[in-house]
Motif scaffolding. Structure first.
Motif, PDB file in Angstrom:
ATOM      1  N   GLN A 102       0.829  -1.211   0.000  1.00 28.19           N
ATOM      2  CA  GLN A 102       0.000   0.000   0.000  1.00 28.19           C
ATOM      3  C   GLN A 102       0.864   1.263   0.000  1.00 28.19           C
ATOM      4  O   GLN A 102       0.510   2.264  -0.640  1.00 28.19           O
ATOM      5  CB  GLN A 102      -0.946  -0.003   1.198  1.00 28.19           C
ATOM      6  CG  GLN A 102      -2.064  -1.038   1.076  1.00 28.19           C
ATOM      7  CD  GLN A 102      -3.112  -0.898   2.165  1.00 28.19           C
ATOM      8  OE1 GLN A 102      -3.569   0.190   2.459  1.00 28.19           O
ATOM      9  NE2 GLN A 102      -3.489  -2.025   2.761  1.00 28.19           N
ATOM     10  N   TYR A 118       1.877   1.832  -3.449  1.00 34.34           N
ATOM     11  CA  TYR A 118       0.725   2.321  -4.209  1.00 34.34           C
ATOM     12  C   TYR A 118       0.614   3.843  -4.068  1.00 34.34           C
ATOM     13  O   TYR A 118       0.454   4.561  -5.058  1.00 34.34           O
ATOM     14  CB  TYR A 118      -0.566   1.657  -3.737  1.00 34.34           C
ATOM     15  CG  TYR A 118      -1.799   2.357  -4.258  1.00 34.34           C
ATOM     16  CD1 TYR A 118      -2.295   2.057  -5.522  1.00 34.34           C
ATOM     17  CD2 TYR A 118      -2.427   3.349  -3.506  1.00 34.34           C
ATOM     18  CE1 TYR A 118      -3.407   2.737  -6.024  1.00 34.34           C
ATOM     19  CE2 TYR A 118      -3.529   4.027  -3.998  1.00 34.34           C
ATOM     20  CZ  TYR A 118      -4.011   3.713  -5.258  1.00 34.34           C
ATOM     21  OH  TYR A 118      -5.084   4.397  -5.755  1.00 34.34           O
ATOM     22  N   HIS A 119       0.693   4.329  -2.838  1.00 33.51           N
ATOM     23  CA  HIS A 119       0.548   5.772  -2.606  1.00 33.51           C
ATOM     24  C   HIS A 119       1.703   6.551  -3.239  1.00 33.51           C
ATOM     25  O   HIS A 119       1.494   7.637  -3.787  1.00 33.51           O
ATOM     26  CB  HIS A 119       0.461   6.055  -1.111  1.00 33.51           C
ATOM     27  CG  HIS A 119      -0.805   5.559  -0.474  1.00 33.51           C
ATOM     28  ND1 HIS A 119      -2.045   6.064  -0.790  1.00 33.51           N
ATOM     29  CD2 HIS A 119      -1.018   4.585   0.447  1.00 33.51           C
ATOM     30  CE1 HIS A 119      -2.974   5.441  -0.083  1.00 33.51           C
ATOM     31  NE2 HIS A 119      -2.378   4.522   0.671  1.00 33.51           N
ATOM     32  N   SER A 164       1.169   6.464  -7.060  1.00 33.54           N
ATOM     33  CA  SER A 164       0.022   7.304  -7.411  1.00 33.54           C
ATOM     34  C   SER A 164       0.393   8.777  -7.362  1.00 33.54           C
ATOM     35  O   SER A 164      -0.002   9.565  -8.227  1.00 33.54           O
ATOM     36  CB  SER A 164      -1.158   7.031  -6.471  1.00 33.54           C
ATOM     37  OG  SER A 164      -1.625   5.713  -6.625  1.00 33.54           O
ATOM     38  N   CYS A 221      -0.919   5.035 -11.702  1.00 37.74           N
ATOM     39  CA  CYS A 221      -2.055   4.535 -10.924  1.00 37.74           C
ATOM     40  C   CYS A 221      -2.093   3.018 -10.968  1.00 37.74           C
ATOM     41  O   CYS A 221      -2.756   2.429 -11.824  1.00 37.74           O
ATOM     42  CB  CYS A 221      -3.361   5.123 -11.450  1.00 37.74           C
ATOM     43  SG  CYS A 221      -3.444   6.910 -11.270  1.00 37.74           S
ATOM     44  N   TYR A 251      -2.891  -0.977  -9.943  1.00 34.99           N
ATOM     45  CA  TYR A 251      -4.022  -1.709  -9.379  1.00 34.99           C
ATOM     46  C   TYR A 251      -3.467  -2.840  -8.526  1.00 34.99           C
ATOM     47  O   TYR A 251      -2.303  -3.240  -8.660  1.00 34.99           O
ATOM     48  CB  TYR A 251      -4.961  -2.230 -10.482  1.00 34.99           C
ATOM     49  CG  TYR A 251      -4.400  -3.305 -11.386  1.00 34.99           C
ATOM     50  CD1 TYR A 251      -4.633  -4.657 -11.130  1.00 34.99           C
ATOM     51  CD2 TYR A 251      -3.652  -2.987 -12.530  1.00 34.99           C
ATOM     52  CE1 TYR A 251      -4.144  -5.651 -11.959  1.00 34.99           C
ATOM     53  CE2 TYR A 251      -3.153  -3.976 -13.368  1.00 34.99           C
ATOM     54  CZ  TYR A 251      -3.398  -5.308 -13.081  1.00 34.99           C
ATOM     55  OH  TYR A 251      -2.907  -6.289 -13.900  1.00 34.99           O
ATOM     56  N   LYS A 260     -13.580  -1.411  -6.754  1.00 32.54           N
ATOM     57  CA  LYS A 260     -12.867  -0.218  -6.307  1.00 32.54           C
ATOM     58  C   LYS A 260     -12.748  -0.256  -4.788  1.00 32.54           C
ATOM     59  O   LYS A 260     -13.653  -0.714  -4.102  1.00 32.54           O
ATOM     60  CB  LYS A 260     -13.616   1.049  -6.735  1.00 32.54           C
ATOM     61  CG  LYS A 260     -13.721   1.239  -8.250  1.00 32.54           C
ATOM     62  CD  LYS A 260     -12.404   1.692  -8.830  1.00 32.54           C
ATOM     63  CE  LYS A 260     -12.556   2.034 -10.313  1.00 32.54           C
ATOM     64  NZ  LYS A 260     -11.297   2.505 -10.903  1.00 32.54           N
ATOM     65  N   SER A 307      -7.471   7.858  -1.557  1.00 31.70           N
ATOM     66  CA  SER A 307      -7.531   7.620  -3.003  1.00 31.70           C
ATOM     67  C   SER A 307      -8.292   6.329  -3.255  1.00 31.70           C
ATOM     68  O   SER A 307      -8.542   5.549  -2.333  1.00 31.70           O
ATOM     69  CB  SER A 307      -6.122   7.533  -3.598  1.00 31.70           C
ATOM     70  OG  SER A 307      -5.378   6.506  -2.965  1.00 31.70           O
ATOM     71  N   ALA A 343      -8.491   2.773  -5.420  1.00 30.37           N
ATOM     72  CA  ALA A 343      -7.699   1.822  -6.206  1.00 30.37           C
ATOM     73  C   ALA A 343      -8.585   0.724  -6.770  1.00 30.37           C
ATOM     74  O   ALA A 343      -9.632   0.388  -6.205  1.00 30.37           O
ATOM     75  CB  ALA A 343      -6.611   1.196  -5.339  1.00 30.37           C
ATOM     76  N   GLN A 344      -8.133   0.159  -7.870  1.00 30.26           N
ATOM     77  CA  GLN A 344      -8.820  -0.976  -8.476  1.00 30.26           C
ATOM     78  C   GLN A 344      -8.250  -2.264  -7.893  1.00 30.26           C
ATOM     79  O   GLN A 344      -7.036  -2.395  -7.704  1.00 30.26           O
ATOM     80  CB  GLN A 344      -8.610  -0.947  -9.997  1.00 30.26           C
ATOM     81  CG  GLN A 344      -9.376  -2.018 -10.742  1.00 30.26           C
ATOM     82  CD  GLN A 344      -9.064  -2.006 -12.240  1.00 30.26           C
ATOM     83  OE1 GLN A 344      -7.899  -1.923 -12.626  1.00 30.26           O
ATOM     84  NE2 GLN A 344     -10.089  -2.091 -13.053  1.00 30.26           N
TER      85      GLN A 344
END
Length: 315
Positions: free
Chosen positions: A18, A21-22, A25, A30, A32, A42, A57, A59-60
């Motif tokens: 995670q 991910y941030h 992003s 972006c 998934y 989502k 945010s 995420a997929q």
């Protein structure tokens, strides 16, 4: 997703997954998530920065479970993915890769980012056209809730190529730009061995002694630490990686002091009655030592003690 953006997936939605991910992003990529259970949907994620700023945010999520979609559906969703960053525990890597490998695009690159060593050898044997890189990070993140993490340390990240086709320069640059204090290292394996040495000392000892990292600075642990390091240096040398025993010792002592108030991940695993990563830490040293006909008595002793702890709640 903008067509100009690369299609990046993160396999595993733990604290580090995670955090990446941030960071990705924020850099305009972006990614998934590929998870074991959730179906394609989502998910709102919350991030608390080092400065205690909170942001959110969406995420997929894609489930790798073929009971959620057919193999063709999974392949369709994975189509076009250029990079998969694997952020699961070392002992989960093989099954996580197995769940998606046959549906991966031929030119998709795989980056392994976990504690310990060993899974890269297994994954490398499975790949045909995909490239493989590995990395190590000392960034810190804590899960406050399933989809809320707090960054607890900036740390550094080293990434590097292992085998197969290389990560395209454009993707490499995007990764290094997105992940703070990161660098591309060639060769990468010596750095993984250095990180393994830190883990081989701190993780099993703190799990066995049920203590904080800083407690290992006590004189009574010095002889065992010296034996662990000496064995690891000898095994690494047999594997073609040269390490300096004194430099390693000083670095481990530095980490012990810098993280004095922390509980190691293996300490936390034992405390919370979870499977540990001992197989990819002490276990890897033992396996490589056996291949070269070397002894690894200190690492074997710690391995057996941690396995005994696990046996009290896992089996």
């Amino acid at each position: 997703m903008n067509k100009a953006e690369p299609k990046v997936a993160i396999l595993g939605a733990g604290a580090i997954g995670q955090l990446l991910y941030h960071q990705l992003s924020a850099a305009g990529i972006c990614p998934y998530f590929i998870t074991r259970k959730e179906t394609l949907s989502k998910q709102t994620l919350t991030f608390t920065s080092l400065e205690n700023k909170v942001s959110g945010s969406e995420a997929q999520l894609l489930s790798s479970d073929t009971q959620s979609h057919s193999g063709d559906e999974l392949a369709s969703i994975l189509a076009g993915t250029e990079l998969i960053i694997v952020c699961v525990k070392a002992y989960q890597v093989r099954s996580a890769i197995d769940a998606i490998l046959s549906r991966l695009p031929k030119q998709c690159h795989i980056l392994l980012l976990h504690n310990g060593m060993g899974p890269h050898l297994e994954v490398a044997k499975q790949l045909s056209t995909q490239g493989l890189s590995v990395g190590t990070t000392s960034q810190g993140a804590l899960k406050l809730a399933p989809w809320h993490i707090q960054q607890t340390g900036s740390g550094s990240t080293q990434l590097g190529h292992v085998c197969g086709s290389k990560l395209p320069d454009t993707l490499k640059a995007l990764l290094l730009n997105a992940i703070t204090h990161s660098q591309w290292c060639d060769p990468i394996l010596p750095l993984l061995w250095q990180k393994l040495a830190i883990n081989a000392v701190i993780n099993p000892l703190t799990a066995i002694e049920q203590c904080r990292n800083g407690d290992l600075a006590a004189p009574r642990y010095q002889a065992m630490q010296a034996e662990i390091i000496s064995e690891l240096v000898e095994v690494a040398h047999a594997d073609g990686v040269e390490l300096d025993e004194l430099v390693l010792t000083n670095r481990i002592n530095e980490v012990i002091m810098l993280t004095a108030n922390n509980f190691s991940s293996m300490h936390q695993d034992v405390t919370n009655k979870r499977q540990t990563e001992i197989e990819a830490i002490s276990g890897y040293i033992i396996k490589r030592a056996a291949i070269h006909g070397l002894e690894s008595k200190a690492n074997q002793q710690l391995f057996e003690q941690v396995k005994t702890l696990e046996s009290r709640y896992l089996y």
